[in-house]
Design a protein around this motif. Structure first.
Motif, mmCIF file in Angstrom:
data_model
loop_
_atom_site.group_PDB
_atom_site.id
_atom_site.type_symbol
_atom_site.label_atom_id
_atom_site.label_comp_id
_atom_site.label_asym_id
_atom_site.label_seq_id
_atom_site.Cartn_x
_atom_site.Cartn_y
_atom_site.Cartn_z
ATOM 1 N N LEU A 5 0.882 -1.179 0.000
ATOM 2 C CA LEU A 5 0.000 0.000 0.000
ATOM 3 C C LEU A 5 0.910 1.216 0.000
ATOM 4 N N VAL A 6 0.850 2.013 -1.049
ATOM 5 C CA VAL A 6 1.690 3.214 -1.135
ATOM 6 C C VAL A 6 0.852 4.404 -0.684
ATOM 7 N N VAL A 7 1.265 5.018 0.426
ATOM 8 C CA VAL A 7 0.439 6.057 1.051
ATOM 9 C C VAL A 7 1.188 7.392 1.122
ATOM 10 N N PRO A 8 0.912 8.331 0.196
ATOM 11 C CA PRO A 8 1.553 9.647 0.288
ATOM 12 C C PRO A 8 0.946 10.442 1.443
ATOM 13 N N CYS A 9 1.783 11.073 2.233
ATOM 14 C CA CYS A 9 1.274 11.802 3.399
ATOM 15 C C CYS A 9 1.846 13.208 3.451
ATOM 16 N N TYR A 10 0.988 14.182 3.463
ATOM 17 C CA TYR A 10 1.418 15.567 3.669
ATOM 18 C C TYR A 10 0.523 16.154 4.741
ATOM 19 N N ASN A 11 1.111 16.453 5.880
ATOM 20 C CA ASN A 11 0.362 16.966 7.038
ATOM 21 C C ASN A 11 -0.829 16.073 7.384
ATOM 22 N N VAL A 39 4.920 7.576 2.580
ATOM 23 C CA VAL A 39 5.884 8.566 2.094
ATOM 24 C C VAL A 39 5.533 9.898 2.733
ATOM 25 N N ASN A 40 6.387 10.341 3.642
ATOM 26 C CA ASN A 40 6.145 11.614 4.308
ATOM 27 C C ASN A 40 6.727 12.727 3.430
ATOM 28 N N ASP A 41 5.808 13.435 2.775
ATOM 29 C CA ASP A 41 6.204 14.408 1.753
ATOM 30 C C ASP A 41 6.515 15.771 2.381
ATOM 31 N N GLY A 42 7.508 15.825 3.237
ATOM 32 C CA GLY A 42 7.913 17.087 3.853
ATOM 33 C C GLY A 42 6.811 17.719 4.688
ATOM 34 N N SER A 43 6.077 16.908 5.445
ATOM 35 C CA SER A 43 4.991 17.454 6.283
ATOM 36 C C SER A 43 5.527 18.470 7.278
ATOM 37 N N LYS A 44 4.712 19.501 7.527
ATOM 38 C CA LYS A 44 5.141 20.536 8.475
ATOM 39 C C LYS A 44 4.602 20.249 9.875
ATOM 40 N N ASP A 45 3.701 19.291 9.978
ATOM 41 C CA ASP A 45 3.161 18.955 11.299
ATOM 42 C C ASP A 45 3.944 17.763 11.878
ATOM 43 N N PHE A 71 7.765 17.678 -1.947
ATOM 44 C CA PHE A 71 8.006 17.547 -3.388
ATOM 45 C C PHE A 71 6.695 17.355 -4.159
ATOM 46 N N GLY A 72 5.591 17.198 -3.454
ATOM 47 C CA GLY A 72 4.298 17.025 -4.115
ATOM 48 C C GLY A 72 3.866 15.559 -4.163
ATOM 49 N N LYS A 73 2.549 15.364 -4.328
ATOM 50 C CA LYS A 73 1.994 14.006 -4.280
ATOM 51 C C LYS A 73 2.555 13.109 -5.388
#
Ligand code: UDP
Ligand code: MG
Length: 316
Positions: A5-11, A39-45, A71-73
């Protein structure tokens, strides 16, 4: 490993655990080997911390790729596919708008039917505003009329595909990625199943109208060079109109029909019209040139600052 399961995560600090628990409940039932590639995409939280805690506490196979910035989804999905070890790869959002039960059904469809390479979900009905729906359906009309790649209306990134297709997608190293197009461009047999997007578990969508618009423009540019023909069409049309205009002027002056009223404004209007058309055309060419320039620099699609392998497996 059967499924990744590929899960992109941003905040997604409040969603990752919820996602993990919901997905685990579904896939433990299926009784096969699976992993979650976050994949933690540079989350700020605090998503990074939440993921690490999850990795420490959970007995599931969890792999975490943390980017050095956002870097974006698209980049997140690429990194996730690259690190996925499963025979099947499923792209699924962290916010539970896409139910893991549907992902399990996708795997079932692939198993039942060896001729299928990919099962993709599309939204039959949308819960978004009328204006957004209008723009989205206009986007599909435009892109399908100018591109040879087929884009299915309402199709999301929510899909499950075989390793062979994952490898094909990874072999496309373009910097400006538009997965809806790339996944269609690589070919393979895809089955589309309707689904209804749930409400976000918590938090807000990170897609503003402006971001969506520029994503749509990127998509059209990545899959069509038709806009580059616009200068030719406009130039040709302008040329014909100006010859006709010249002829009309010559004939009317021969028969002394010429009326000077409004001549200055007419000329000013024409100069401005053709001036702006030329600028638009140069702008379009400039946009493509910029994309070529960026691709030419050959920068990586993403930079990882940390990769955490599932427990018991060596870190890369
Ligand atoms: N996402 C990401 N990077 C970004 C923006 C979003 O990885 O720069 C992830 C986000 O965490 C979520 C998925 O992509 O798992 C879809 O994003 P979102 O829910 O904001 O979009 P929507 O569902 O509204 O299309
Ligand atoms: Mg969402």
């Amino acid at each position: 490993m059967k499924l990744s399961l590929v899960v992109p995560c941003y905040n997604e600090e409040k969603n990752v655990r919820l996602f993990h628990d919901t997905a685990a409940a579904v896939f433990d039932n299926e009784g096969y080997d699976y992993e979650m590639v976050f994949v933690n995409d540079g989350s700020k939280d605090t998503t990074a911390n939440e993921l690490k805690k999850l990795h420490a506490e959970s007995d599931k196979n969890i792999r975490i790729i943390s980017f050095s910035r956002n870097f974006g989804k698209e980049a997140a999905m690429y990194a996730g596919i690259q690190h996925a070890k499963g025979d099947y790869v499923c792209l699924i959002d962290a916010d539970l708008q896409q139910r893991p039960e549907i992902a399990a059904y996708m795997v079932k469809r692939l198993e039942e039917n060896p001729k299928l390479d990919c099962v993709a979900a599309f939204q039959e009905e949308r819960s978004e505003s009328g204006t957004l729906s209008f723009f989205k359906s206009s986007f599909y009309k435009i892109i399908n009329s100018v591109s040879q790649t087929k884009f299915t209306q309402g199709a999301s990134d929510f899909r499950t595909f075989r390793r062979s297709m994952a490898d094909a997608v990874l072999s496309l190293g373009e910097y400006h990625r538009f997965s809806k197009g790339l996944l269609s461009w690589v070919g393979f047999n895809t089955e589309y199943i309707p689904y209804k997007a749930e409400a976000r578990a918590t938090g807000e969508s990170s897609w503003s109208f402006k971001k969506l618009f520029s994503y749509a423009v990127d998509g059209i540019m990545a899959f069509s060079t038709a806009p580059l023909s616009l200068p030719l069409v406009l130039g040709g049309l302008g040329g014909v109109i100006s010859v006709i205009y010249l002829l009309v002027r010559i004939i009317s002056s021969l028969f002394s029909l010429y009326d000077s009223f409004g001549r200055d404004s007419l000329i000013l209007f024409l100069v401005m019209l053709f001036g702006s058309l030329q600028l638009i055309c140069i702008g379009i060419i400039g946009k493509y040139l910029a994309k070529t320039y960026e691709q030419g620099k050959n920068r990586p699609i993403y930079i990882a600052r940390e990769i955490i392998e599932p427990k018991g497996q060596k870190n890369d």
